[in-house]
Design a protein around this motif. Sequence first.
Motif, short mmCIF file in Angstrom:
data_model
loop_
_atom_site.label_atom_id
_atom_site.label_comp_id
_atom_site.label_asym_id
_atom_site.label_seq_id
_atom_site.Cartn_x
_atom_site.Cartn_y
_atom_site.Cartn_z
N ASP A 1 0.83 -1.20 0.00
CA ASP A 1 0.00 0.00 0.00
C ASP A 1 0.86 1.25 0.00
O ASP A 1 0.52 2.26 -0.60
CB ASP A 1 -0.92 0.01 1.22
CG ASP A 1 -2.02 -1.04 1.12
OD1 ASP A 1 -2.01 -1.81 0.13
OD2 ASP A 1 -2.88 -1.09 2.00
N ILE A 2 1.97 1.19 0.73
CA ILE A 2 2.99 2.24 0.71
C ILE A 2 4.32 1.56 0.42
O ILE A 2 4.74 0.66 1.15
CB ILE A 2 3.05 3.00 2.04
CG1 ILE A 2 1.71 3.67 2.34
CG2 ILE A 2 4.17 4.04 2.01
CD1 ILE A 2 1.64 4.33 3.70
N ARG A 3 4.95 1.95 -0.66
CA ARG A 3 6.20 1.30 -1.06
C ARG A 3 7.30 1.55 -0.02
O ARG A 3 7.45 2.67 0.47
CB ARG A 3 6.65 1.80 -2.42
CG ARG A 3 5.67 1.49 -3.54
CD ARG A 3 6.16 2.03 -4.86
NE ARG A 3 5.16 1.91 -5.90
CZ ARG A 3 5.36 1.30 -7.07
NH1 ARG A 3 6.53 0.77 -7.33
NH2 ARG A 3 4.39 1.25 -7.97
N LEU B 1 -7.94 -8.98 -2.94
CA LEU B 1 -6.86 -8.02 -2.71
C LEU B 1 -7.15 -6.69 -3.41
O LEU B 1 -6.86 -5.62 -2.85
CB LEU B 1 -5.54 -8.60 -3.21
CG LEU B 1 -4.28 -7.77 -2.92
CD1 LEU B 1 -4.01 -7.71 -1.42
CD2 LEU B 1 -3.07 -8.34 -3.65
N ARG B 2 -7.73 -6.73 -4.59
CA ARG B 2 -8.04 -5.50 -5.33
C ARG B 2 -9.23 -4.76 -4.72
O ARG B 2 -9.36 -3.55 -4.91
CB ARG B 2 -8.31 -5.82 -6.79
CG ARG B 2 -7.13 -6.43 -7.53
CD ARG B 2 -7.50 -6.81 -8.95
NE ARG B 2 -7.70 -5.63 -9.78
CZ ARG B 2 -8.17 -5.69 -11.03
NH1 ARG B 2 -8.50 -6.87 -11.56
NH2 ARG B 2 -8.32 -4.59 -11.73
N ARG B 3 -10.07 -5.48 -3.98
CA ARG B 3 -11.27 -4.87 -3.41
C ARG B 3 -11.06 -4.34 -2.00
O ARG B 3 -11.73 -3.39 -1.58
CB ARG B 3 -12.40 -5.91 -3.44
CG ARG B 3 -13.74 -5.40 -2.93
CD ARG B 3 -14.88 -6.25 -3.46
NE ARG B 3 -14.63 -7.66 -3.33
CZ ARG B 3 -14.89 -8.37 -2.21
NH1 ARG B 3 -15.39 -7.77 -1.15
NH2 ARG B 3 -14.66 -9.67 -2.17
N VAL B 4 -10.16 -4.98 -1.24
CA VAL B 4 -9.89 -4.52 0.13
C VAL B 4 -9.30 -3.12 0.08
O VAL B 4 -8.34 -2.87 -0.67
CB VAL B 4 -8.92 -5.49 0.85
CG1 VAL B 4 -8.43 -4.89 2.15
CG2 VAL B 4 -9.61 -6.82 1.10
N PRO B 5 -9.82 -2.16 0.86
CA PRO B 5 -9.32 -0.78 0.80
C PRO B 5 -7.84 -0.68 1.11
O PRO B 5 -7.31 -1.41 1.94
CB PRO B 5 -10.15 -0.06 1.87
CG PRO B 5 -11.40 -0.87 1.99
CD PRO B 5 -10.98 -2.29 1.76
N ARG B 6 -7.21 0.23 0.42
CA ARG B 6 -5.80 0.51 0.63
C ARG B 6 -5.63 1.39 1.86
O ARG B 6 -6.42 2.31 2.10
CB ARG B 6 -5.25 1.22 -0.60
CG ARG B 6 -3.82 1.67 -0.49
CD ARG B 6 -3.49 2.57 -1.66
NE ARG B 6 -2.07 2.84 -1.74
CZ ARG B 6 -1.54 3.65 -2.64
NH1 ARG B 6 -2.30 4.26 -3.52
NH2 ARG B 6 -0.22 3.84 -2.66
N TRP B 7 -4.60 1.11 2.66
CA TRP B 7 -4.28 1.95 3.81
C TRP B 7 -3.19 2.96 3.41
O TRP B 7 -2.17 2.58 2.84
CB TRP B 7 -3.77 1.10 4.97
CG TRP B 7 -4.88 0.57 5.83
CD1 TRP B 7 -6.20 0.50 5.52
CD2 TRP B 7 -4.74 0.03 7.15
NE1 TRP B 7 -6.91 -0.06 6.56
CE2 TRP B 7 -6.04 -0.35 7.58
CE3 TRP B 7 -3.67 -0.17 8.01
CZ2 TRP B 7 -6.29 -0.92 8.82
CZ3 TRP B 7 -3.90 -0.74 9.25
CH2 TRP B 7 -5.20 -1.11 9.66
N GLY C 1 1.22 7.45 -0.06
CA GLY C 1 0.70 6.41 -0.93
C GLY C 1 -0.07 6.99 -2.09
O GLY C 1 -1.22 6.63 -2.33
N SER C 2 0.55 7.91 -2.84
CA SER C 2 -0.14 8.61 -3.91
C SER C 2 -0.10 7.88 -5.24
O SER C 2 -0.72 8.30 -6.20
CB SER C 2 0.46 10.02 -4.07
OG SER C 2 1.84 9.93 -4.35
#
Length: 256
Positions: A67-69, A180-186, A199-200
Amino acid sequence: MKALVLRLDAPMLSFGTTAIDHLGFTDYFPGTALLTGLIGNALGWEHRDFDKLQRLQERLRYAARWDIRPVRMVDYQTVDLGQPKMAEAGWTTRGKPEHRTGGSAKKETHQRYRHYWTDGLMTVVLTLLDEEEPDLNQIAQALRRPSRPLFLGRKSCLPSRPLLDPHTPIVEGEDLLEILRRVPRWVRSVGKDSRRHTGSEDLLPACWPDEIGTPSEIRGELKRVFDLRDWKNQLPAGSRWRMEGVIDVKESIEVN
């Protein structure tokens, strides 16, 4: 299909991979053996429970995304094992002291380089094949109240928050990639000048089981990874194929 949703957030993470002499590298994604050991530790299993660990590894399937690299960090470590204090027992998460063995090598000065990921935030969705114990509910309960302290790769990699998603710990979907694609990103709530941490990016690095394939709307490639373990003999053993690529996630949640 039902899957657990884990959020791996820590100052440092290390996922391990093939080590070469004194160089301890880290993979970009967690391996099957790492997640097996993490769950086994939460359940209170020990090394002698190798049959349970081996079966859990066989049943486990997962997908993961950053979600954040993260940023790579290489830690140079040196220790003089000949010091009197090094002859004493070391601490463990098992509640028992650990004594050093190894002939003359235990008295020399050792140097090594250990690779870590820092400042990253990862989402993992995992499921189990077959209806056996432990099931997903039992694992979820163990992650909420683990039998021992948990760490993400090495003992120095302590999580910043509970691993289980606090809002949607178990999610249903067509397959792991779809979930995985549906679970919201943090994304983290930080200052506007720290773009890397917010996480832009539109596309997120991810891995998923090779049997799912790659939908036409996303980019992915097949990669061979060496992330399996012979739990009876405590040795790396075997490889498998997985898909790696970038995926889009439409919904984001800001966390502190």
